[in-house]
Design a protein around this motif. Structure first.
Motif, PDB file in Angstrom:
ATOM      1  N   MET A  26       0.839  -1.274  -0.257  1.00  0.00           N
ATOM      2  CA  MET A  26       0.005  -0.001  -0.089  1.00  0.00           C
ATOM      3  C   MET A  26       0.910   1.315  -0.084  1.00  0.00           C
ATOM      4  N   TYR A  27       1.955   1.139   0.620  1.00  0.00           N
ATOM      5  CA  TYR A  27       2.515   2.508   0.992  1.00  0.00           C
ATOM      6  C   TYR A  27       4.201   2.145   0.634  1.00  0.00           C
ATOM      7  N   GLY A  28       4.846   3.209   0.199  1.00  0.00           N
ATOM      8  CA  GLY A  28       6.272   3.054   0.071  1.00  0.00           C
ATOM      9  C   GLY A  28       7.022   3.383   1.020  1.00  0.00           C
ATOM     10  N   SER A  29       8.390   3.003   1.085  1.00  0.00           N
ATOM     11  CA  SER A  29       9.215   3.242   1.972  1.00  0.00           C
ATOM     12  C   SER A  29      10.032   4.749   1.960  1.00  0.00           C
ATOM     13  N   GLU A  30      10.180   5.472   2.976  1.00  0.00           N
ATOM     14  CA  GLU A  30      10.993   6.694   2.718  1.00  0.00           C
ATOM     15  C   GLU A  30      12.404   6.681   2.621  1.00  0.00           C
ATOM     16  N   ARG A  31      12.836   7.315   1.469  1.00  0.00           N
ATOM     17  CA  ARG A  31      14.277   7.380   1.212  1.00  0.00           C
ATOM     18  C   ARG A  31      15.317   7.951   2.299  1.00  0.00           C
ATOM     19  N   LEU A  32      16.238   7.136   2.606  1.00  0.00           N
ATOM     20  CA  LEU A  32      17.030   7.859   3.682  1.00  0.00           C
ATOM     21  C   LEU A  32      18.107   8.994   2.962  1.00  0.00           C
ATOM     22  N   ALA A  33      18.715   9.656   3.852  1.00  0.00           N
ATOM     23  CA  ALA A  33      19.723  10.707   3.782  1.00  0.00           C
ATOM     24  C   ALA A  33      21.014   9.595   3.152  1.00  0.00           C
ATOM     25  N   ASP A  34      21.700  10.562   2.490  1.00  0.00           N
ATOM     26  CA  ASP A  34      22.886   9.697   1.848  1.00  0.00           C
ATOM     27  C   ASP A  34      24.023   9.381   2.784  1.00  0.00           C
ATOM     28  N   HIS A 260       3.616   9.713  -9.578  1.00  0.00           N
ATOM     29  CA  HIS A 260       3.660   9.135 -11.019  1.00  0.00           C
ATOM     30  C   HIS A 260       5.312   9.653 -11.378  1.00  0.00           C
ATOM     31  N   LEU A 261       5.559  10.683 -11.479  1.00  0.00           N
ATOM     32  CA  LEU A 261       6.676  11.344 -11.923  1.00  0.00           C
ATOM     33  C   LEU A 261       7.957  10.607 -11.253  1.00  0.00           C
ATOM     34  N   SER A 262       7.953  10.621  -9.931  1.00  0.00           N
ATOM     35  CA  SER A 262       8.993   9.809  -9.181  1.00  0.00           C
ATOM     36  C   SER A 262       8.876   8.307  -9.026  1.00  0.00           C
ATOM     37  N   GLU A 263       8.139   7.782  -9.604  1.00  0.00           N
ATOM     38  CA  GLU A 263       7.832   6.469  -9.991  1.00  0.00           C
ATOM     39  C   GLU A 263       7.895   5.653  -8.309  1.00  0.00           C
ATOM     40  N   ARG A 264       7.121   6.069  -7.661  1.00  0.00           N
ATOM     41  CA  ARG A 264       7.076   5.437  -6.212  1.00  0.00           C
ATOM     42  C   ARG A 264       5.944   5.525  -5.628  1.00  0.00           C
ATOM     43  N   LEU A 265       5.730   4.625  -4.690  1.00  0.00           N
ATOM     44  CA  LEU A 265       4.352   4.797  -3.756  1.00  0.00           C
ATOM     45  C   LEU A 265       4.772   5.731  -2.730  1.00  0.00           C
ATOM     46  N   PRO A 266       3.644   6.523  -2.308  1.00  0.00           N
ATOM     47  CA  PRO A 266       3.685   7.407  -1.309  1.00  0.00           C
ATOM     48  C   PRO A 266       4.050   6.638   0.175  1.00  0.00           C
ATOM     49  N   THR A 267       4.486   7.502   1.167  1.00  0.00           N
ATOM     50  CA  THR A 267       4.877   6.877   2.303  1.00  0.00           C
ATOM     51  C   THR A 267       3.565   6.709   3.106  1.00  0.00           C
ATOM     52  N   GLN A 268       3.181   6.104   4.296  1.00  0.00           N
ATOM     53  CA  GLN A 268       1.779   6.155   5.125  1.00  0.00           C
ATOM     54  C   GLN A 268       2.031   7.499   5.687  1.00  0.00           C
ATOM     55  N   ASN A 269       3.083   8.051   6.133  1.00  0.00           N
ATOM     56  CA  ASN A 269       3.034   9.417   6.643  1.00  0.00           C
ATOM     57  C   ASN A 269       2.221  10.586   5.864  1.00  0.00           C
ATOM     58  N   GLU A 270       2.719  10.352   4.367  1.00  0.00           N
ATOM     59  CA  GLU A 270       2.262  11.277   3.388  1.00  0.00           C
ATOM     60  C   GLU A 270       1.060  11.052   3.245  1.00  0.00           C
ATOM     61  N   ILE A 271       0.327   9.745   3.338  1.00  0.00           N
ATOM     62  CA  ILE A 271      -0.910   9.679   2.800  1.00  0.00           C
ATOM     63  C   ILE A 271      -1.774  10.372   4.265  1.00  0.00           C
ATOM     64  N   GLU A 272      -1.379   9.891   5.389  1.00  0.00           N
ATOM     65  CA  GLU A 272      -2.167  10.483   6.669  1.00  0.00           C
ATOM     66  C   GLU A 272      -1.928  12.023   6.777  1.00  0.00           C
ATOM     67  N   ALA A 273      -0.939  12.596   6.237  1.00  0.00           N
ATOM     68  CA  ALA A 273      -1.083  13.977   6.043  1.00  0.00           C
ATOM     69  C   ALA A 273      -1.953  14.518   5.210  1.00  0.00           C
ATOM     70  N   LEU A 274      -2.049  13.965   4.072  1.00  0.00           N
ATOM     71  CA  LEU A 274      -3.099  14.265   2.953  1.00  0.00           C
ATOM     72  C   LEU A 274      -4.436  14.010   3.520  1.00  0.00           C
ATOM     73  N   GLN A 275      -4.930  13.127   4.249  1.00  0.00           N
ATOM     74  CA  GLN A 275      -6.174  12.693   4.788  1.00  0.00           C
ATOM     75  C   GLN A 275      -6.385  13.970   5.783  1.00  0.00           C
ATOM     76  N   GLU A 276      -5.485  14.299   6.671  1.00  0.00           N
ATOM     77  CA  GLU A 276      -5.671  15.467   7.595  1.00  0.00           C
ATOM     78  C   GLU A 276      -5.732  16.877   6.841  1.00  0.00           C
ATOM     79  N   PHE A 277      -5.081  16.916   5.937  1.00  0.00           N
ATOM     80  CA  PHE A 277      -5.217  18.086   4.979  1.00  0.00           C
ATOM     81  C   PHE A 277      -6.572  18.196   4.582  1.00  0.00           C
ATOM     82  N   CYS A 278      -7.064  17.060   3.626  1.00  0.00           N
ATOM     83  CA  CYS A 278      -8.421  17.070   3.231  1.00  0.00           C
ATOM     84  C   CYS A 278      -9.534  17.470   4.451  1.00  0.00           C
ATOM     85  N   GLN A 279      -9.268  16.914   5.389  1.00  0.00           N
ATOM     86  CA  GLN A 279     -10.386  16.906   6.587  1.00  0.00           C
ATOM     87  C   GLN A 279     -10.656  18.548   7.064  1.00  0.00           C
TER      88      GLN A 279
END
Length: 391
Positions: A26-34, A260-279
């Motif tokens: 369902m969710y992608g994993s967040e990329r770490l710092a180098d 789509h442009l970055s070819e990844r799945l959003p992270t769970q935190n990003e989806i939860e932030a989007l849900q809160e924003f929409c609310q």
């Protein structure tokens, strides 16, 4: 076909009739710092070297070779497995030399340091996302017209980590695309929304107020024009999320977002932030859809100031309604400023040299004085009061 993944599994069959199969992520994993990735690779080499003499070469090569250290979840799995393997050697082996024991303890120390780095990265990412959410919410609340509001919602939603966002209003069981945003192409919105039907039938998941993840297999099962199939084909999206905007148990809008442009799945935190924003923006959209439904003849019943004020639409206390006898104290202002920086209660306590419990007490008083339901609303109110004071 791949199964629809959504927040409420019981409603899966109500969305689209797609055959069940293996569940995709369902969710992608967040990329770490180098620097964290480099530390993880150094630790992997250390683990391979130090365990080579205490474990079979095939066993070590098998589980170390399967590790993926380019994202947060992969490093966390590596740390957990390496810790288990190392402690198992220390607990079971009785004839280890002091030098080998010292090497294995050094491995555990390195793993502990790497775990601390991943925890710090996760906290920093969450704080940064919280800060972006507050800024996005405040930007939308400053809209002065319906057109500006509709245009602002997808732009600000994209700041939460998404490449493309489509915003639609929902009226009488249909969703009506209003605006879209693409972070890489400024003129994409007009081309994407050109030559399309005025409305589409709202999916059952949105009608039931469920956030859902939709992929190509699901959309290919729906060829009807009123389902938005042609719009999806134009987007070429492999996977996107649909978040309904609800106000008083009524769906008033929808947001479609993808990476789509970055070819990844959003992270769970990003989806939860989007849900809160929409609310949070739902009351704004509800007022405008109600006004459009009633007609312009009744628009004078809802003053412009009330329609587009932070207080009326985001449940924040209006500046002129705050009791002047209970303003924020100097310490509370310091706390809300650090909240705006995305700091947690623990981090705020360390910065101000006070306990975490004291910070919680300050936050409760801030929420009560500003009439806010959560930290984001309190920070948005503070930004609003600062803007009014500077005028």
């Amino acid at each position: 076909m791949l199964r629809l993944a959504e927040s409420d599994v019981r409603s899966t069959a109500q969305v689209w009739p797609v055959r069940r199969a293996a569940l995709r992520p369902m969710y992608g994993s967040e990329r770490l710092a180098d620097d964290v990735i480099v530390a993880a690779l150094d630790t992997l080499r250390m683990v391979r070297t130090r365990l080579a003499d205490t474990r079979s070469q095939a066993r070590v090569a098998a589980w170390l070779g399967s590790q993926h250290l380019h994202d947060l979840a992969g490093v966390e799995r590596f740390v957990a497995r390496s810790w288990l393997e190392t402690t198992e050697v220390l607990n079971r082996a009785r004839d280890l030399s002091p030098a080998v024991v010292t090497d294995l303890v050094a491995v555990l120390t390195r793993l502990r340091d790497l775990e601390a780095a991943t925890i710090a990265h996760r906290r920093a990412s969450a704080a940064a996302l919280h800060q972006r959410s507050v800024c996005a919410l405040f930007a939308v609340s400053c809209s002065t017209s319906t057109e500006e509001l509709y245009r602002s919602i997808p732009v600000q939603a994209a700041t939460l980590g998404f490449d493309r966002v489509l915003f639609s209003t929902v009226v009488s069981g249909s969703w009506h695309p209003k605006s879209a945003f693409n972070r890489h192409h400024s003129n994409w919105s007009s081309r994407f929304l050109a030559d399309r039907p005025a409305s589409y039938r709202i999916p059952a998941a949105a009608a039931n107020r469920h956030t859902v993840q939709v992929d190509a297999s699901i959309m290919l099962a729906r060829h009807e024009l009123e389902s938005g199939y042609s719009l999806w084909r134009r987007s070429q999206s492999k996977s996107f999320w649909m978040v309904p905007l609800t106000d008083r148990q009524r769906v008033v809008g929808m947001v479609h977002a993808d990476c789509h442009l970055s070819e990844r799945l959003p992270t769970q935190n990003e989806i939860e932030a989007l849900q809160e924003f929409c609310q949070q923006v739902s009351p704004l959209v509800a007022r405008e859809t109600a006004r459009e439904t009633l007609g312009s003849d009744l628009a004078h019943l809802v003053p412009v100031r009330d329609r587009f004020s932070t207080a009326a639409n985001l449940h924040l206390a209006d500046n002129d309604r705050i009791d002047s006898r209970t303003p924020l104290s100097v310490r509370e202002i310091e706390v809300v400023r650090l909240m705006a920086d995305g700091m947690t209660n623990l981090q705020i306590g360390r910065r101000l040299s006070i306990t975490e419990g004291t910070v919680k007490s300050h936050v409760k008083r801030i929420l009560k004085k500003t009439g806010s339901a959560n930290r984001a609303e309190a920070v948005a109110h503070w930004y609003r009061s600062q803007q009014i004071a500077s005028v």
